[in-house]
Write a protein that holds these residues in place. Structure first.
Motif, short mmCIF file in Angstrom:
data_model
loop_
_atom_site.label_atom_id
_atom_site.label_comp_id
_atom_site.label_asym_id
_atom_site.label_seq_id
_atom_site.Cartn_x
_atom_site.Cartn_y
_atom_site.Cartn_z
N GLY A 221 0.11 -93.06 -2.15
CA GLY A 221 -0.81 -94.16 -2.43
C GLY A 221 -1.97 -94.21 -1.45
O GLY A 221 -3.13 -94.40 -1.84
N VAL A 222 -1.68 -94.00 -0.18
CA VAL A 222 -2.74 -94.04 0.83
C VAL A 222 -3.72 -92.90 0.65
O VAL A 222 -4.94 -93.09 0.69
N VAL A 223 -3.22 -91.68 0.42
CA VAL A 223 -4.15 -90.55 0.26
C VAL A 223 -4.94 -90.65 -1.03
O VAL A 223 -6.11 -90.24 -1.07
N ALA A 224 -4.35 -91.18 -2.08
CA ALA A 224 -5.09 -91.37 -3.33
C ALA A 224 -6.23 -92.36 -3.12
O ALA A 224 -7.36 -92.13 -3.56
N GLU A 225 -5.95 -93.46 -2.44
CA GLU A 225 -6.98 -94.46 -2.17
C GLU A 225 -8.03 -93.94 -1.19
O GLU A 225 -9.20 -94.28 -1.29
N ALA A 226 -7.62 -93.10 -0.26
CA ALA A 226 -8.55 -92.57 0.74
C ALA A 226 -9.68 -91.78 0.11
O ALA A 226 -10.79 -91.73 0.66
N ILE A 227 -9.43 -91.15 -1.04
CA ILE A 227 -10.49 -90.43 -1.73
C ILE A 227 -11.63 -91.40 -2.06
O ILE A 227 -12.79 -91.12 -1.79
N GLY A 228 -11.30 -92.55 -2.60
CA GLY A 228 -12.30 -93.55 -2.95
C GLY A 228 -12.93 -94.23 -1.76
O GLY A 228 -14.03 -94.79 -1.86
N LYS A 229 -12.24 -94.20 -0.62
CA LYS A 229 -12.78 -94.81 0.60
C LYS A 229 -13.58 -93.81 1.44
O LYS A 229 -14.05 -94.14 2.51
N ASP A 230 -13.68 -92.57 0.95
CA ASP A 230 -14.40 -91.51 1.66
C ASP A 230 -13.83 -91.22 3.05
O ASP A 230 -14.58 -90.89 3.98
N ILE A 231 -12.52 -91.34 3.19
CA ILE A 231 -11.86 -90.94 4.44
C ILE A 231 -11.61 -89.44 4.34
O ILE A 231 -11.04 -88.97 3.36
N PRO A 232 -12.05 -88.66 5.31
CA PRO A 232 -11.82 -87.21 5.25
C PRO A 232 -10.33 -86.88 5.16
O PRO A 232 -9.51 -87.45 5.87
N LEU A 233 -10.02 -85.95 4.26
CA LEU A 233 -8.63 -85.59 3.97
C LEU A 233 -8.43 -84.08 4.04
O LEU A 233 -9.24 -83.32 3.51
N VAL A 234 -7.34 -83.69 4.67
CA VAL A 234 -6.92 -82.30 4.66
C VAL A 234 -5.44 -82.28 4.30
O VAL A 234 -4.67 -83.13 4.78
N ALA A 235 -5.07 -81.36 3.43
CA ALA A 235 -3.68 -81.23 3.02
C ALA A 235 -3.27 -79.77 3.12
O ALA A 235 -4.09 -78.86 2.91
N MET A 236 -2.00 -79.56 3.46
CA MET A 236 -1.46 -78.21 3.47
C MET A 236 -0.11 -78.24 2.75
O MET A 236 0.86 -78.79 3.27
N TRP B 215 -0.18 -86.85 -6.31
CA TRP B 215 -1.47 -87.21 -5.74
C TRP B 215 -2.60 -86.86 -6.71
O TRP B 215 -3.46 -87.70 -7.00
N ALA B 216 -2.60 -85.65 -7.23
CA ALA B 216 -3.66 -85.21 -8.13
C ALA B 216 -3.70 -86.05 -9.41
O ALA B 216 -4.77 -86.31 -9.96
N LEU B 217 -2.53 -86.49 -9.86
CA LEU B 217 -2.45 -87.30 -11.08
C LEU B 217 -2.67 -88.79 -10.81
O LEU B 217 -2.79 -89.57 -11.76
N GLY B 218 -2.67 -89.19 -9.55
CA GLY B 218 -2.83 -90.60 -9.22
C GLY B 218 -1.56 -91.41 -9.38
O GLY B 218 -1.60 -92.62 -9.55
N VAL B 219 -0.41 -90.76 -9.30
CA VAL B 219 0.88 -91.43 -9.40
C VAL B 219 1.26 -91.87 -7.98
O VAL B 219 1.66 -91.04 -7.16
N THR B 220 1.13 -93.15 -7.71
CA THR B 220 1.26 -93.65 -6.34
C THR B 220 2.52 -94.47 -6.14
O THR B 220 2.48 -95.57 -5.59
N ALA B 221 3.65 -93.92 -6.52
CA ALA B 221 4.92 -94.63 -6.40
C ALA B 221 5.39 -94.73 -4.96
O ALA B 221 6.25 -95.55 -4.66
N ASN B 222 4.85 -93.89 -4.06
CA ASN B 222 5.26 -94.03 -2.66
C ASN B 222 4.04 -94.25 -1.77
O ASN B 222 2.91 -93.94 -2.14
N PHE B 223 4.29 -94.80 -0.62
CA PHE B 223 3.27 -95.21 0.33
C PHE B 223 2.31 -94.08 0.69
O PHE B 223 1.09 -94.23 0.63
N VAL B 224 2.84 -92.94 1.07
CA VAL B 224 2.01 -91.83 1.53
C VAL B 224 1.04 -91.39 0.43
O VAL B 224 -0.17 -91.25 0.66
#
Length: 177
Positions: free
Chosen positions: A101-116, A90-99
């Motif tokens: 890919g969605v969280v990487a794109e969500a940063i640019g879409k300004d969707i609030p994100l929380v990760a644990m 995710w941090a590197l922008g390697v979006t080989a899988n759906f999940v």
């Protein structure tokens, strides 16, 4: 009703994902479940039950271009458990899988994100993890790691049933618009 995308990768707490789904629903969330391919394999025997619980398809692959989306638009995305591999990809922008890919794109879409994250102490010593968590935080992702979040355990000594899902859901509630 607000929509929460709950994403999980292949760490032992994912076997308990029905519990945070039910807790999120009790908090007023419409939950859509996304899994990395390995996590989807681990939970393949529960997929029908999870779809019944969420009233949405469980997704682990990208949809075909032009196909309608099976989920409503997310208000918040929560990614847990997030493995060493998922956090670094995710941090590197390697979006080989759906999940991822969605969280990487969500940063640019300004969707609030929380990760644990969910990593053991051996992975936590690898410098890439701290760099990746720092990168995600700089991009506006709330990462619940360390004090006040997930604290790594020694390899083989994890307690998946004690994973702090409530911390993730509390933060998702705070991020809700």
């Amino acid at each position: 009703m607000s929509v929460l995308y709950l994403f999980g990768s292949a760490a032992p707490p994912v076997h308990h994902i029905a519990r945070p789904i039910a807790d999120a629903q009790a908090r007023g969330w419409d939950v859509c479940l996304g899994l990395t391919p390995t996590a989807a394999g681990w939970l393949s025997g529960q997929q029908t039950d999870l779809e019944r619980l969420t009233d949405h398809p469980v997704r682990s692959t990208y949809k075909q271009p032009g196909a309608p989306d099976a989920w409503p638009k997310a208000d918040v995305i929560a990614f847990a458990p997030a493995t060493f591999n998922s956090v670094n990809c995710w941090a590197l922008g390697v979006t080989a899988n759906f999940v991822v890919g969605v969280v990487a794109e969500a940063i640019g879409k300004d969707i609030p994100l929380v990760a644990m994250p969910c990593v053991n102490a051996a992975y936590a010593r690898h410098r890439a993890l701290d760099r990746s968590i720092g990168e995600l935080r700089e991009m506006g992702v709330t990462v619940l790691y360390g004090e006040g979040g997930f604290v790594p355990n020694q390899p083989g000594q994890g307690r998946p049933d004690a994973y702090p899902w409530e911390l993730l859901l509390d933060q998702a509630d705070r991020l809700r618009a």
